[in-house]
Design an enzyme around this catalytic site. Structure first.
Site: not given
Ligand SMILES: Nc1ccn([C@H]2C[C@H](O)[C@@H](COP(=O)(O)OP(=O)(O)OP(=O)(O)O)O2)c(=O)n1
Length: 180
Positions: A96, A98, A121-122, A139
């Site tokens: 919803s 999305g 969150l991005e 979710q």
């Molecule tokens: N949208 C997101 C994706 C992930 N995470 C958190 C949970 C994951 O367990 C942690 C690490 O994710 P990644 O391995 O994708 O990220 P990086 O490789 O950039 O981080 P790191 O160098 O800490 O492993 O970040 C988050 O908060 N938000």
């Protein structure tokens, strides 16, 4: 294998999944709806370069919400601390939301075993869209891993805030040297 609603509920009760605060009402057949936390970082209009430090504005989302503009990047966070030492978490959107044209993460939906924190969150929006703190925005689902576990040693603190961590300068330069 993905956990069912009942398996998520039981795992929260026994502590093998952390969702804080937890509300049974937010359980779905195979996921849990997380809520948007209060703080939001807004990207600078300048070029985002992982080798250069940039300043992000941080705001607290007012009661009447915040307007997401297309072409900007916003870092939000889950209101909840979420994660597990036993399961792998995946962070996804709600259909919803999305359908409003809002993305919750950009190509990063994996939560490693042992990562327990408020998730960053991005957020991006296809057209101007208002979002509100506390709204049920996305979710998470939980997966049974296979193989010897190795816990995530992350850089997320205990504070419920968005993190703008990008690749470290050392990591980029090391990789760049390796391919020369
Ligand atoms: N949208 C997101 C994706 C992930 N995470 C958190 C949970 C994951 O367990 C942690 C690490 O994710 P990644 O391995 O994708 O990220 P990086 O490789 O950039 O981080 P790191 O160098 O800490 O492993 O970040 C988050 O908060 N938000």
């Amino acid at each position: 294998m993905i956990l069912t609603r009942e398996a998520i509920r039981q795992s929260v009760a026994t502590g093998s999944i952390v969702i804080q605060p937890f509300d049974e009402e937010l359980l779905n057949p195979n996921s849990y709806n997380y809520r948007l936390g209060r703080f939001l970082k807004i990207s600078p209009r300048s070029v985002l370069d992982p080798l250069a430090a940039v300043e992000w504005d941080e705001i607290e989302i007012p009661e009447d919400g915040v307007l997401l503009e297309p072409g900007r990047l916003y870092l939000g966070h889950t209101m909840e601390r979420i994660g597990s030492k036993s399961f792998v978490t995946s962070l996804i959107g709600r259909s919803s939301i999305g359908r409003l044209g809002v993305f919750l993460q950009i190509s990063a939906d994996l939560g490693h075993q042992g990562a327990i924190h408020s998730w960053t969150l991005e957020l991006t929006a296809v057209q101007p869209t208002r979002v509100y703190a506390g709204m049920r925005i996305g979710q998470v689902s939980f997966w049974v891993p296979t193989g010897e576990p190795r816990e995530y040693q992350g850089r997320y603190g205990s504070e419920a805030k968005p993190r703008e961590y990008i690749l470290g300068r050392d990591e980029i330069l090391r990789t760049a040297r390796a391919i020369r």
